[in-house]
Design a protein around this motif. Sequence first.
Motif, PDB file in Angstrom:
ATOM      1  N   PHE A  80       0.813  -1.190  -0.019  1.00 47.63           N
ATOM      2  CA  PHE A  80       0.009  -0.066   0.000  1.00 47.63           C
ATOM      3  C   PHE A  80       0.891   1.304   0.151  1.00 47.63           C
ATOM      4  N   LYS A  81       2.091   1.335   0.804  1.00 49.84           N
ATOM      5  CA  LYS A  81       2.812   2.403   0.742  1.00 49.84           C
ATOM      6  C   LYS A  81       3.442   2.908  -0.583  1.00 49.84           C
ATOM      7  N   ARG A  82       3.609   1.564  -1.401  1.00 46.21           N
ATOM      8  CA  ARG A  82       4.313   1.859  -2.565  1.00 46.21           C
ATOM      9  C   ARG A  82       3.228   2.516  -3.750  1.00 46.21           C
ATOM     10  N   ILE A  83       1.742   1.910  -3.528  1.00 49.16           N
ATOM     11  CA  ILE A  83       0.808   2.523  -4.254  1.00 49.16           C
ATOM     12  C   ILE A  83       0.765   3.946  -4.073  1.00 49.16           C
ATOM     13  N   LYS A  84       0.595   4.293  -2.722  1.00 54.58           N
ATOM     14  CA  LYS A  84       0.546   5.651  -2.235  1.00 54.58           C
ATOM     15  C   LYS A  84       1.677   6.644  -2.631  1.00 54.58           C
ATOM     16  N   ARG A  85       2.881   5.812  -2.733  1.00 50.39           N
ATOM     17  CA  ARG A  85       4.077   6.542  -3.350  1.00 50.39           C
ATOM     18  C   ARG A  85       4.129   7.052  -4.891  1.00 50.39           C
ATOM     19  N   ILE A  86       3.533   6.243  -5.439  1.00 51.16           N
ATOM     20  CA  ILE A  86       3.429   6.529  -7.008  1.00 51.16           C
ATOM     21  C   ILE A  86       2.172   7.102  -7.752  1.00 51.16           C
ATOM     22  N   GLN A  87       1.237   6.351  -7.202  1.00 47.55           N
ATOM     23  CA  GLN A  87      -0.149   6.788  -7.646  1.00 47.55           C
ATOM     24  C   GLN A  87      -0.630   8.140  -7.740  1.00 47.55           C
ATOM     25  N   PRO A  88      -0.701   8.845  -6.654  1.00 55.52           N
ATOM     26  CA  PRO A  88      -0.999  10.161  -6.901  1.00 55.52           C
ATOM     27  C   PRO A  88      -0.601  11.192  -8.085  1.00 55.52           C
ATOM     28  N   LEU A  89       0.763  11.192  -8.073  1.00 57.59           N
ATOM     29  CA  LEU A  89       1.255  11.858  -9.331  1.00 57.59           C
ATOM     30  C   LEU A  89       1.193  11.256 -10.501  1.00 57.59           C
ATOM     31  N   HIS A  90       1.281  10.049 -10.572  1.00 53.16           N
ATOM     32  CA  HIS A  90       0.849   9.182 -11.890  1.00 53.16           C
ATOM     33  C   HIS A  90      -0.509   9.522 -12.322  1.00 53.16           C
ATOM     34  N   LEU A  91      -1.542   9.570 -11.575  1.00 55.31           N
ATOM     35  CA  LEU A  91      -2.758   9.758 -11.832  1.00 55.31           C
ATOM     36  C   LEU A  91      -3.099  11.307 -12.385  1.00 55.31           C
ATOM     37  N   PHE A  92      -2.227  11.986 -11.665  1.00 57.08           N
ATOM     38  CA  PHE A  92      -2.147  13.527 -11.761  1.00 57.08           C
ATOM     39  C   PHE A  92      -1.853  13.834 -13.386  1.00 57.08           C
ATOM     40  N   ILE A  93      -0.540  13.105 -13.719  1.00 54.04           N
ATOM     41  CA  ILE A  93      -0.078  13.474 -15.010  1.00 54.04           C
ATOM     42  C   ILE A  93      -0.804  12.698 -16.140  1.00 54.04           C
ATOM     43  N   MET A  94      -1.591  11.684 -15.733  1.00 52.84           N
ATOM     44  CA  MET A  94      -2.542  11.040 -16.905  1.00 52.84           C
ATOM     45  C   MET A  94      -3.748  12.046 -16.970  1.00 52.84           C
ATOM     46  N   CYS A  95      -4.345  12.682 -16.005  1.00 55.42           N
ATOM     47  CA  CYS A  95      -5.443  13.571 -16.495  1.00 55.42           C
ATOM     48  C   CYS A  95      -4.799  14.905 -16.758  1.00 55.42           C
ATOM     49  N   LEU A  96      -3.804  15.292 -16.479  1.00 55.66           N
ATOM     50  CA  LEU A  96      -3.245  16.421 -17.088  1.00 55.66           C
ATOM     51  C   LEU A  96      -2.932  16.217 -18.541  1.00 55.66           C
ATOM     52  N   THR A  97      -2.470  15.151 -18.861  1.00 62.68           N
ATOM     53  CA  THR A  97      -2.388  14.737 -20.215  1.00 62.68           C
ATOM     54  C   THR A  97      -3.317  14.818 -21.193  1.00 62.68           C
TER      55      THR A  97
END
Length: 680
Positions: free
Chosen positions: A371-388
């Motif tokens: 869970f810590k790994r998911i919390k580490r990468i997913q917020p910025l990952h999903l932000f970049i996906m939405c931004l793109t």
Amino acid sequence: MALGCVVFLLLVACSVALESTQTQTVSQRCVEDTNMFLWEIKQDKPKEYAVLMYDAFGKMGSNVEGGNANRPGLLQQCRSAHGPSFSGQYCQVFLKQGTVQYFVGICVPDSCEEEDVQILVLYDKLQFGETSLVPPLPHILANQSAQEMIMTHCLSSAVSPDVSDVTCLFVCCVMVAIPLATTLFTALMRRQPNREVSPTVESSRLNSGLNLYGTVQTNGSSSCEVNSNTSEENNLTRPPRLCFPRSCVYGCLQAFSLQTTSQHLSTISTSSSIPGGRYSSLNGIRVLSLLWIICGHSAQFPVFNNLDNYKNWKQTVESSPLYVLTISGPVFLAVDTFLLLGGLLSARSLLDSIDKAENKLSPSLVANYLFKRIKRIQPLHLFIMCLTIGLISMVHWGPYWFPFIDTLMDCKTYWWANLLLISNLLPVHEICIPWTWYLSLDFQCYATTPLLVYFYRLNRGVFAVVAGGLLLMTTVVSAVITALLQLPVFQPSTMTSENYVLYYYVKPYTRYGPFLIGILTGIYLTTKKDQLFKQKWQAALGWFCCLSVMAGLVGVAYILRETPTHPSIPHALYQGLHRPLWALAVAWVILACEEGYAGFIKRLLSLSFWVPLSNISFACYLTHPIFIIVYIGLQETPIHYTDINFMYLFLGHLVLTLVVSYVLTVLVEKPYILLKWSSS
């Protein structure tokens, strides 16, 4: 003068064709507007709009033999033309002539739909004698004179975002607005005269006064936890519990405020190093590998379709191993370096967490670890996906945008694969935000660490068999796939091989080797009791082998640069072995730095200069392709390859990436890393 006669005959042919039986198929308004344009251009003094439209047509340039086959024309000039009842509309006609594929930009009235334009071009190619609306390449430059139409595409001049685009932009705005609002609120709270803790003391507590698990105490009551280190080693062993609401809210505000995230970014070491200098060399290795990747992407992306001398570039790259710093040779071995670092840090983190949990590897600890790994990468990952996604719909793209639009627009269909971190298992042409395949691969490898650590703690012999079997499997699978599909191993040859990416490059069963070596390195460094080598000659031999392997991998890639026409044993062996061997070489550098065999290399890789850059490296990886794609997508003319041009492109993309990545790190990435439920 001769060109003017040709154009005149062409336009007469257009007029005649439009009045023929095809008029029944082409829309009436398109016919009328096109006839008006053609009539105007035949006048002795045509109006300005007609001149602009004609001038915007793509025309054949020089160096077709070197790769300058596309004829983009002038998109903005076409759109700036305004006739009596219509405006100019820029369309692209994609053609194939023998083995050469290219597109031609044409300017037609905006009353014509894509189907109308296709009919106008297809109708005997509007030929008059040997002239056509889209003249073919001369026979001397192509192996045949007949043209085949692939498709016709008209670029809309209007911005028309749909519901998903608006939703994505809204999500991005909310994710940015939350830390900005909490920053303002926190600043106001710190100014209150009745605060028991001064801002200076409070900031000190946030950055250096945290207990072992990073828990912040305010006003003597329990609070939300703020993690003071981006590593995966903290707070994996205690079950979460709810905290007192007021204190919890204040702790959450602290985690999202720029006062905390910016200080954390500039003063606290990254996950690769902890107080005392342990693993500090990983900062330099990470940043240098990132620069290598950005440099490779800066060269790779324009090469797809945006160079007017692609063949010259390819010959230059293949002429010298020195071009390994751009896109020649195994440039993306830097990705394998990141996989090695990921395996090392994951093993170290889990082993440290097991020690804190009284030497117990429980299911809850593993779940919290993942869970810590998911919390580490997913917020910025999903932000970049939405931004793109939102960016695609809001920008007026140029003629060189078409290679990216279909791939990036797959986000609206396959976004769920990014959410589940399985996008690399999809066909490569369906991956949303293509460069994020690495995040899925990294997490899939990361999820295997608890199993390997379990075998290591259970029985060293069983662990050796399992690890050796996995390493042998990934090596054999890579070699077999390369042989059966006759894959190349050398950039830029791999760029033209669809099977290379589809079946080899992004798959976990071919890329697991470096991560596994990273796990083995992490286990050794975490559990070792003494130095591996006792004498200097042993360390010198290790450095000799390390540098020889690195140089050999680049050199052999040049020897095998041709794409095999039949199953090739040398290509297969190289493909199966070169990534694990590279990982072993980098692992030696890390080991030598940790055990004191590295000298000035240790000092170079451990410079404090690398720490803030290492902190924003994740954001840099996710954002730098956006700048490259936007730059290419806005171009109206092709880019000419020279070393100096590519160097300036790389430096420009790098500066923008660093600035924006810093902002996104403190606004989006760090708050979710710092925010945790209290476990005290």
